[in-house]
Design an enzyme around this catalytic site. Sequence first.
Site, mmCIF file in Angstrom:
data_model
loop_
_atom_site.group_PDB
_atom_site.id
_atom_site.type_symbol
_atom_site.label_atom_id
_atom_site.label_comp_id
_atom_site.label_asym_id
_atom_site.label_seq_id
_atom_site.Cartn_x
_atom_site.Cartn_y
_atom_site.Cartn_z
ATOM 1 N N ASP A 206 0.813 -1.234 0.000
ATOM 2 C CA ASP A 206 0.000 0.000 0.000
ATOM 3 C C ASP A 206 0.839 1.273 0.000
ATOM 4 O O ASP A 206 0.350 2.336 0.384
ATOM 5 C CB ASP A 206 -0.944 0.021 1.217
ATOM 6 C CG ASP A 206 -1.825 -1.205 1.261
ATOM 7 O OD1 ASP A 206 -2.123 -1.671 2.369
ATOM 8 O OD2 ASP A 206 -2.164 -1.728 0.183
HETATM 9 N N1 LIG Z 1 3.335 -6.358 -3.315
HETATM 10 C C1 LIG Z 1 2.081 -5.898 -3.064
HETATM 11 N N2 LIG Z 1 1.044 -6.755 -3.129
HETATM 12 C C2 LIG Z 1 -0.217 -6.300 -2.880
HETATM 13 C C3 LIG Z 1 -0.447 -4.950 -2.520
HETATM 14 C C4 LIG Z 1 0.680 -4.068 -2.485
HETATM 15 O O1 LIG Z 1 0.530 -2.835 -2.240
HETATM 16 N N3 LIG Z 1 1.919 -4.577 -2.767
HETATM 17 N N4 LIG Z 1 -1.747 -4.529 -2.175
HETATM 18 C C5 LIG Z 1 -2.620 -5.620 -1.738
HETATM 19 C C6 LIG Z 1 -4.057 -5.336 -1.387
HETATM 20 N N5 LIG Z 1 -4.178 -5.287 0.073
HETATM 21 C C7 LIG Z 1 -4.642 -4.104 0.595
HETATM 22 O O2 LIG Z 1 -5.135 -3.249 -0.160
HETATM 23 C C8 LIG Z 1 -3.810 -6.390 0.894
HETATM 24 C C9 LIG Z 1 -4.080 -7.685 0.461
HETATM 25 C C10 LIG Z 1 -3.697 -8.781 1.238
HETATM 26 C C11 LIG Z 1 -3.064 -8.610 2.456
HETATM 27 C C12 LIG Z 1 -2.640 -9.819 3.231
HETATM 28 O O3 LIG Z 1 -2.223 -9.722 4.368
HETATM 29 N N6 LIG Z 1 -2.758 -11.013 2.572
HETATM 30 C C13 LIG Z 1 -2.283 -12.298 3.168
HETATM 31 C C14 LIG Z 1 -3.267 -13.413 2.856
HETATM 32 C C15 LIG Z 1 -4.669 -13.062 3.304
HETATM 33 C C16 LIG Z 1 -5.671 -14.159 2.848
HETATM 34 O O4 LIG Z 1 -5.230 -15.223 2.363
HETATM 35 O O5 LIG Z 1 -6.881 -13.893 2.963
HETATM 36 C C17 LIG Z 1 -0.962 -12.692 2.491
HETATM 37 O O6 LIG Z 1 -0.782 -12.353 1.277
HETATM 38 O O7 LIG Z 1 -0.181 -13.393 3.161
HETATM 39 C C18 LIG Z 1 -2.815 -7.310 2.905
HETATM 40 C C19 LIG Z 1 -3.190 -6.200 2.130
HETATM 41 C C20 LIG Z 1 -2.619 -6.699 -2.806
HETATM 42 N N7 LIG Z 1 -1.273 -7.165 -2.963
#
Ligand SMILES: Nc1nc2c(c(=O)[nH]1)N[C@@H](CN(C=O)c1ccc(C(=O)N[C@@H](CCC(=O)O)C(=O)O)cc1)CN2
Length: 283
Positions: free
Chosen positions: A227
């Site tokens: 973000d």
């Molecule tokens: N490299 C990036 N990837 C993503 C970004 C970013 O800015 N840089 N934005 C996110 C979207 N997002 C908030 O807007 C967000 C999505 C997912 C997570 C998170 O903690 N995901 C966990 C898994 C959660 C699940 O399985 O339900 C994870 O990936 O381990 C936080 C913020 C999209 N990607």
Amino acid sequence: METAILLISCPDRKGILSEITRFIAENNGNIVNADQHIDFQKSIFFMRIEWELEGFKIPKLEIESAFRPIAEKFQMDYQLHFSSEVKNVAIFVSKYDHCLYDLLYRFKSGELKGNLKLVVSNHEDLKHVVEMFQIPFYYFPKNRENKLEVEEREIELLKKEKIDLIVLARYMQILSNRFVNEFRNRIINIHHSFLPAFVGAKPYHRAYERGVKIIGATSHYVTEELDQGPIIEQDVVRVSHRDTVSDMIRKGRDLEKIVLSRAVRWHLEDKILVYDNKTVIFE
Ligand SMILES: Nc1nc2c(c(=O)[nH]1)N[C@@H](CN(C=O)c1ccc(C(=O)N[C@@H](CCC(=O)O)C(=O)O)cc1)CN2
């Protein structure tokens, strides 16, 4: 009317504008749009200029090399685009469907001038929605253990389909640095808060607990830091003590759809310049 579009950034100095417009005019180009901005603090010149190709003396495939001496003289970073080149788009989703439905409609109606080639998801919940719009749906289940291997298969698919832009429509997986680097400034995310407030998870719940009087949505290019990428568009709506978390989510989702679609449209129309983790929007 096909046009050529130049997006330019360079150190500011006298004579830039006249050399660019002379290049176009001397080759019989008719300028249909020109917009510039100066960052006086950093002394950087920015410009988006668009001209008709009909009657232009330089053949389309030779324009870039013909412009290069001017670019080198002024140390320009530049991108040359053509209005006839429609970008291929992929949408990534998880389980939230509001931004997906909105984008599917805007592409189907022709409002968004892009070629929506496919939808990728880490869940199967929205397969029926996507296939209602006759768009291919690809299911890539992910977990901590398989994330990098699955991403390699996603990247392979995106390259095979010649995807130019990836839209994360409330996609709930953090993309690896490898993925981000492969598509630098070509991945747009919607975050459901008025960044930099409430980075990370559950921004509406945290906003409610904080007692804020406005909530917002932010679309940004995706970078390695969650973000923190260049902000493209934001919007806000007022809330009060009368609003529950559900009220905030309802009001916020309307914002998310608008803010995300604006960012997608501007990217498809080559109206966004990125520098110094910020954007110039020529809208
Ligand atoms: N490299 C990036 N990837 C993503 C970004 C970013 O800015 N840089 N934005 C996110 C979207 N997002 C908030 O807007 C967000 C999505 C997912 C997570 C998170 O903690 N995901 C966990 C898994 C959660 C699940 O399985 O339900 C994870 O990936 O381990 C936080 C913020 C999209 N990607």
